[in-house]
Design a protein around this motif. Structure first.
Motif, short mmCIF file in Angstrom:
data_model
loop_
_atom_site.label_atom_id
_atom_site.label_comp_id
_atom_site.label_asym_id
_atom_site.label_seq_id
_atom_site.Cartn_x
_atom_site.Cartn_y
_atom_site.Cartn_z
N CYS A 6 0.83 -1.21 0.00
CA CYS A 6 0.00 0.00 0.00
C CYS A 6 0.87 1.26 0.00
CB CYS A 6 -0.91 0.00 1.22
SG CYS A 6 -1.85 -1.52 1.38
N CYS A 14 -0.86 2.47 4.57
CA CYS A 14 -1.42 1.24 5.11
C CYS A 14 -1.81 1.44 6.58
CB CYS A 14 -0.43 0.10 4.96
SG CYS A 14 -1.21 -1.53 5.00
N CYS A 57 -6.11 0.09 0.63
CA CYS A 57 -7.46 -0.46 0.44
C CYS A 57 -8.45 0.65 0.11
CB CYS A 57 -7.91 -1.18 1.71
SG CYS A 57 -6.98 -2.67 2.07
#
Ligand code: FES
Length: 574
Positions: A56, A124, A197
């Motif tokens: 990430c 992240c 995400c």
């Protein structure tokens, strides 16, 4: 005091005409730096959590270059430095075990070096709170640039979201509704660009927290990592941090109690992750702002859910950015927000959002047409959780919000994994799954195991949710009627340790109650027979963690890290 009236902190290293000044400048010049960069301009640390093991954050070297351009343009002197990085998907046993370690790394690296202001690069999940916690204990002018979410996942003609659809697909495979080949095909379709995400999981929640606290430039939370405007934001943050040093706009001037209240309200309106609770508590502890578990319920429980993002809704962060992002949410909340709190760009949060326009009111609903009337995080009390437990109502099944059923107890996560699909396990949709040994000290590190899998044979019958209780956390991308962060945890003798299979457990979210229907006498007898689990870590960092971690209701920081030590380091190294 402006920098025209005070010496920069870095001048204690670079501004000396003696032997030490020689040493400080000369070795820096081996990087090709000309002498004039030591002319008293602000030295800006770029605290980079880049790592190829943290996918990430894997684009952060490019992001740092954009920040550097801005710092040079603003008249500063950029100095990028690495910190440890915490990759949610790979690290074992859980990144949460290392959040405090990363915060120590960040704190000590900032304080020990000739830095006047800091740009934090995080993405992240744990990298964001860890950096803020560390920086807050030093309290220099600080701005954050988050890495931005991935583009929407695209699979078989529809959008899929990080995590949320993994849980869904995984259950479908276990229930025989999806083939393994299809499941594996989805891998490359879900994560198709740089970024974290893209559901409203913990990373997006943390980025939104940063924006609502005022620690980043407006719109900073939602710009996709792959969008060129993410790099414009980084460039502008580099310019701005130089001004913040001149203005002495330190973290403690931004991280005030009203800013924390704003963050709690915004988190409710966006349907943010339950992990928000432990991280915000820990950050508040570092800056000495009084904040308790009940503040989350009091400030958030009657908030409407405005943002229609997975896992509570249907869209993803890319859609959220195009709809207007956090500024639209803050503006929509009107008087529910303290509008005069200062932010990193020097304006109040109210001024920052005054001109925000919503471009898609299905993604960001107006106040009079929310996705759900009530959102936020409910804080439960009762004889099963004297110091509290939490549940995210917007991710739960309404019919289960008031439920009483027999407990099915797993003493460890290993036992849970071994037995959950055992055909002889006595379990029904009315059962309450109870998992022990997954708290901060017990695991150790409080993993995201709270959304334990449903028993396979219930899935096959079409049952999609049941009440689950643990001292663990839950992935921000997950969903279900899941009671988390039970405190005190089972490993320290919290009442969760005393639950036995067959005990009747009552959950009543409306009344904020979590009750074990076992008499006080019986509980006392069980307590007398209880002994703590044997220590699992005799040395190293994990041992330090177990010795010093606070319980979930206090944010899981280390007892010796609460508070700050400021920036001064009077002693020289040579
Ligand atoms: Fe890094 Fe989700 S795994 S943000």
């Amino acid at each position: 005091m402006s920098t025209s009236e005070r010496r920069l902190r870095s001048s204690a290293w670079f501004g000396m005409a003696d032997r030490d000044g020689f040493i400080h400048r000369s070795w820096m010049k081996n990087q090709g730096l000309p002498h004039h960069v030591f002319d008293g301009r602000p030295a800006i640390g770029i605290c980079n959590s880049w790592s190829e093991l943290t996918p990430c954050n894997a684009h952060f070297r490019r992001l740092a270059e954009a920040v550097k351009r801005g710092v040079w343009e603003g008249g500063g002197f950029p100095l990028e430095f690495p910190t440890i990085s915490l990759g949610e998907t790979l690290m074992r046993p859980t990144t949460m075990l290392f959040r405090n370690l990363m915060s120590m790394d960040v704190e000590e690296c900032i304080r020990a070096n000739p830095i006047d202001g800091v740009v934090l690069l995080a993405g992240c999940d744990k990298t964001t709170p860890a950096q803020i916690m560390g920086a807050a204990s030093v309290d220099l002018p600080t701005i954050m640039v988050s890495g931005g979410p991935m583009l929407n996942g695209k699979f078989q003609g529809r959008d899929i979201g990080s995590g949320t659809d993994v849980w869904r697909f995984s259950e479908e495979v276990r229930g025989g509704k999806m083939s393994l080949a299809t499941f594996l095909e989805a891998e490359s379709c879900m994560s198709r660009s740089n970024g974290h995400c893209m559901t409203m999981g913990t990373a997006s929640t943390m980025a939104s927290m940063v924006e609502s606290l005022g620690l980043t430039l407006p719109t900073g939370a939602a710009i996709p990592a792959a969008d060129s405007r993410r790099y414009v934001l980084a460039h502008m943050a580099g310019r701005r941090i130089v001004e913040m040093v001149h203005e002495d706009l330190r973290l403690s001037r931004v991280l005030t109690r009203p800013a924390f209240e704003n963050a709690i309200r915004v988190n409710a309106a966006i349907g943010g992750s339950t992990n928000f609770v432990v991280h915000l508590l820990a950050i508040a502890g570092r800056v000495g702002v009084p904040l308790g578990l009940d503040d989350f319920d009091r400030l958030g429980h009657d908030m409407p859910l405005l943002v229609n993002l997975m896992p509570s809704g249907e869209f993803l962060m890319e859609d959220f950015y195009y709809a207007g992002g956090i500024p639209v949410v803050v503006k929509a909340l009107g008087d529910l927000i303290h509008r005069d709190t200062p932010t990193a760009n020097g304006r109040t949060i109210g001024a920052n959002v005054a001109d925000a326009v919503c471009y898609n009111d299905e993604v960001i609903r107006p106040l009079d047409r929310p996705l759900k009337e009530r959102s936020g995080i409910a804080v439960l009390r009762g004889n099963l959780c004297p110091n509290g437990a939490i549940i995210k109502p917007s991710a739960a099944t309404p019919a289960l919000m008031r439920h009483r059923g027999p407990a099915v107890v797993f003493e460890t996560s290993e036992e849970m994994r071994e037995r959950i699909d055992d055909p002889t396990l006595e379990v029904s949709e009315n059962s309450v799954l109870v998992l022990k040994g997954t708290g901060p000290r017990g695991y150790p590190g409080m993993p995201e195991l709270g959304n334990m899998p449903m028993p396979k044979r219930l899935i096959e019958r079409g049952i999609t949710d049941m009440v689950r209780i643990s001292d663990a956390r839950m992935s921000g991308t997950a969903y279900g009627t899941v009671v988390l962060h039970t405190a005190p945890e089972s490993a320290v003798g919290g009442p969760l340790a005393l639950v036995r299979t067959g005990d009747s457990v009552e959950l009543d979210v409306e009344r904020r109650r979590l009750h074990l229907h076992v008499s006080d006498t019986d509980l006392a007898a069980r307590r007398a027979a209880w002994s703590p689990p044997a220590p699992t870590h005799e040395r190293g960092y994990a041992n330090l963690y177990v010795q010093h971690v606070l319980q979930a209701d206090r944010g899981c920081d280390f007892d010796f890290l609460v508070g700050g030590s400021g920036a001064p380091v009077p002693r020289e190294s040579h």
